[in-house]
Design a protein around this motif. Structure first.
Motif, PDB file in Angstrom:
ATOM      1  N   ASP A  55      11.470  12.542 197.360  1.00  0.00           N
ATOM      2  CA  ASP A  55      11.287  12.576 198.818  1.00  0.00           C
ATOM      3  C   ASP A  55       9.858  12.982 199.156  1.00  0.00           C
ATOM      4  O   ASP A  55       9.616  13.794 200.073  1.00  0.00           O
ATOM      5  N   ALA A  56       8.905  12.454 198.391  1.00  0.00           N
ATOM      6  CA  ALA A  56       7.505  12.840 198.556  1.00  0.00           C
ATOM      7  C   ALA A  56       7.024  12.580 199.974  1.00  0.00           C
ATOM      8  O   ALA A  56       7.239  11.504 200.535  1.00  0.00           O
ATOM      9  N   ALA A  57       6.372  13.570 200.538  1.00  0.00           N
ATOM     10  CA  ALA A  57       5.855  13.444 201.902  1.00  0.00           C
ATOM     11  C   ALA A  57       4.624  12.549 201.947  1.00  0.00           C
ATOM     12  O   ALA A  57       4.341  11.931 202.977  1.00  0.00           O
ATOM     13  N   LEU A  58       3.896  12.482 200.834  1.00  0.00           N
ATOM     14  CA  LEU A  58       2.693  11.664 200.748  1.00  0.00           C
ATOM     15  C   LEU A  58       2.643  10.992 199.376  1.00  0.00           C
ATOM     16  O   LEU A  58       2.939  11.635 198.357  1.00  0.00           O
ATOM     17  N   ILE A  59       2.270   9.723 199.353  1.00  0.00           N
ATOM     18  CA  ILE A  59       2.027   8.992 198.106  1.00  0.00           C
ATOM     19  C   ILE A  59       0.640   8.395 198.241  1.00  0.00           C
ATOM     20  O   ILE A  59       0.425   7.474 199.032  1.00  0.00           O
ATOM     21  N   LEU A  60      -0.312   8.921 197.468  1.00  0.00           N
ATOM     22  CA  LEU A  60      -1.717   8.629 197.719  1.00  0.00           C
ATOM     23  C   LEU A  60      -2.424   8.093 196.476  1.00  0.00           C
ATOM     24  O   LEU A  60      -2.157   8.550 195.360  1.00  0.00           O
ATOM     25  N   PRO A  61      -3.351   7.158 196.646  1.00  0.00           N
ATOM     26  CA  PRO A  61      -4.133   6.678 195.500  1.00  0.00           C
ATOM     27  C   PRO A  61      -5.151   7.721 195.081  1.00  0.00           C
ATOM     28  O   PRO A  61      -5.762   8.388 195.930  1.00  0.00           O
ATOM     29  N   LEU A  62      -5.340   7.865 193.770  1.00  0.00           N
ATOM     30  CA  LEU A  62      -6.346   8.820 193.300  1.00  0.00           C
ATOM     31  C   LEU A  62      -6.823   8.476 191.899  1.00  0.00           C
ATOM     32  O   LEU A  62      -6.093   8.604 190.921  1.00  0.00           O
ATOM     33  N   ASP A  63      -8.056   8.038 191.832  1.00  0.00           N
ATOM     34  CA  ASP A  63      -8.802   7.966 190.589  1.00  0.00           C
ATOM     35  C   ASP A  63      -9.769   9.137 190.654  1.00  0.00           C
ATOM     36  O   ASP A  63     -10.659   9.159 191.519  1.00  0.00           O
TER      37      ASP A  63
END
Length: 254
Positions: A55-63
Motif C-alpha cells: 500500500d505504498a503511498a509513493l512509487i518513485l523512480p530513482l537512479d
C-alpha cells in the motif's frame, strides 16, 4: 514493537528476492507508511506489484547517480507527509569486470562507480533526509562481512563496503545531536539479484551454512525483522552500529 504513525523510504527493491523487499514487508506489517523507489522503467513491472502489496503511498523512480532524481524523491516525500521517520538504503553495484578480476586490477572508473552507487549515495540521502527528520529518525543501510575479511570473489566491493561502514559511524556522530540514528545491517549471503554478480556465490552460501553456529542460511525475512526493530523507538539508543544477521558466521575463526 510498532511503526504505526511512522513514514519510511525504501530504496533497493528489485524483486521479491531483494533484502529491501524483506525489510519493506516487515515495516509494513509493523504499521509504517512507505515510499518505494524503482531504478528505471525496465524495473518498474517488477517493483510496482510489490509496492502495491505494501500500500505504498509513493512509487518513485530513482537512479542514485542522478542528483535531480534523488532530490525529487525527497521533495515528493516532503509534499506527501511533511516528514520522514526512517529510510533504508539497500543499493550496491560494481561493474562485472571489476567484480570478476583481482582487486589489484580494478579499474579507476569501476572503483569510482562502485563507491558512488554503493556508498556516496547513502551520504547524499542522509543530507536530504535530515531536514525531514525534525523529530529524529533512523538511517539504515546494508553491508557484508567482506568489508572486514577477505571473501573470495568479493573483490572491489570489500573496500567499498568498508567505506560504507565507516560512513555509518561518521554520520552517526554528525546526526546524533538531531536524534537521527545511523546503522548498518550486515546479513549473511542471500541469493539476490545483486549477489548474482559475485562468482561462485553458491559456495559462499554453503560455507556460511556450514561454518555458522546456527548452521542455517539467512533469509530476507530474518533481516526484515531486525531492520524493523532498528527503525523503531525500541532502538532509540542504537546508533553507529553494524548489526550482524548472519547466524553467527562473523564470530567464527577460519
Amino acid at each position: 514493537m510498532t511503526l504505526k504513525g511512522k513514514n519510511g523510504l525504501v530504496v533497493g527493491i528489485a524483486n521479491s528476492h531483494s533484502i529491501a523487499w524483506g525489510c519493506a514487508q516487515a515495516f509494513h506489517q509493523a504499521g509504517a507508511s512507505l515510499a518505494v523507489t524503482y531504478l528505471n522503467e525496465k524495473a518498474l513491472p517488477f517493483v510496482q506489484p510489490l509496492a502495491e502489496q505494501l500500500d505504498a503511498a509513493l512509487i518513485l523512480p530513482l537512479d542514485v547517480r542522478d542528483d535531480a532524481q534523488l532530490e525529487a524523491v525527497f521533495v515528493a516525500i516532503d509534499q506527501k507527509w511533511g516528514k520522514l521517520d526512517f529510510l533504508l538504503h539497500a543499493v550496491a553495484y560494481a561493474p562485472k569486470s571489476d567484480m570478476e578480476g583481482r582487486m589489484a586490477d580494478t579499474s579507476r572508473q569501476g572503483f569510482l562507480e562502485a563507491m558512488n552507487i554503493s556508498c556516496y549515495s547513502f551520504v547524499r540521502m542522509a543530507h536530504l533526509a535530515e531536514p525531514l527528520m525534525q523529530n529524529g529518525g533512523c538511517l539504515l543501510t546494508t553491508t557484508y562481512y567482506g568489508s572486514e575479511k577477505v571473501i573470495s570473489h568479493y573483490n572491489v566491493m570489500g573496500p567499498v563496503k568498508a567505506a560504507l561502514e565507516s560512513t555509518v559511524r561518521y554520520l552517526a556522530a554528525d546526526l546524533g545531536p538531531r536524534h537521527i540514528r545511523v546503522n548498518a545491517l550486515s546479513p549473511g549471503p542471500i541469493v539476490t539479484r545483486a549477489a548474482s554478480g559475485i562468482a561462485h556465490f553458491d559456495e559462499l552460501v554453503q560455507l556460511a551454512r556450514e561454518k555458522s553456529p546456527a548452521h542455517e542460511a539467512v533469509c530476507i525475512d530474518c533481516v526484515g525483522a531486525y531492520a524493523s526493530f532498528l527503525v523503531s523507538d525500541g532502538a532509540r539508543l542504537v546508533t553507529g552500529s553494524i548489526a550482524y544477521v548472519d547466524a553467527g558466521f562473523n564470530v567464527m575463526g577460519s
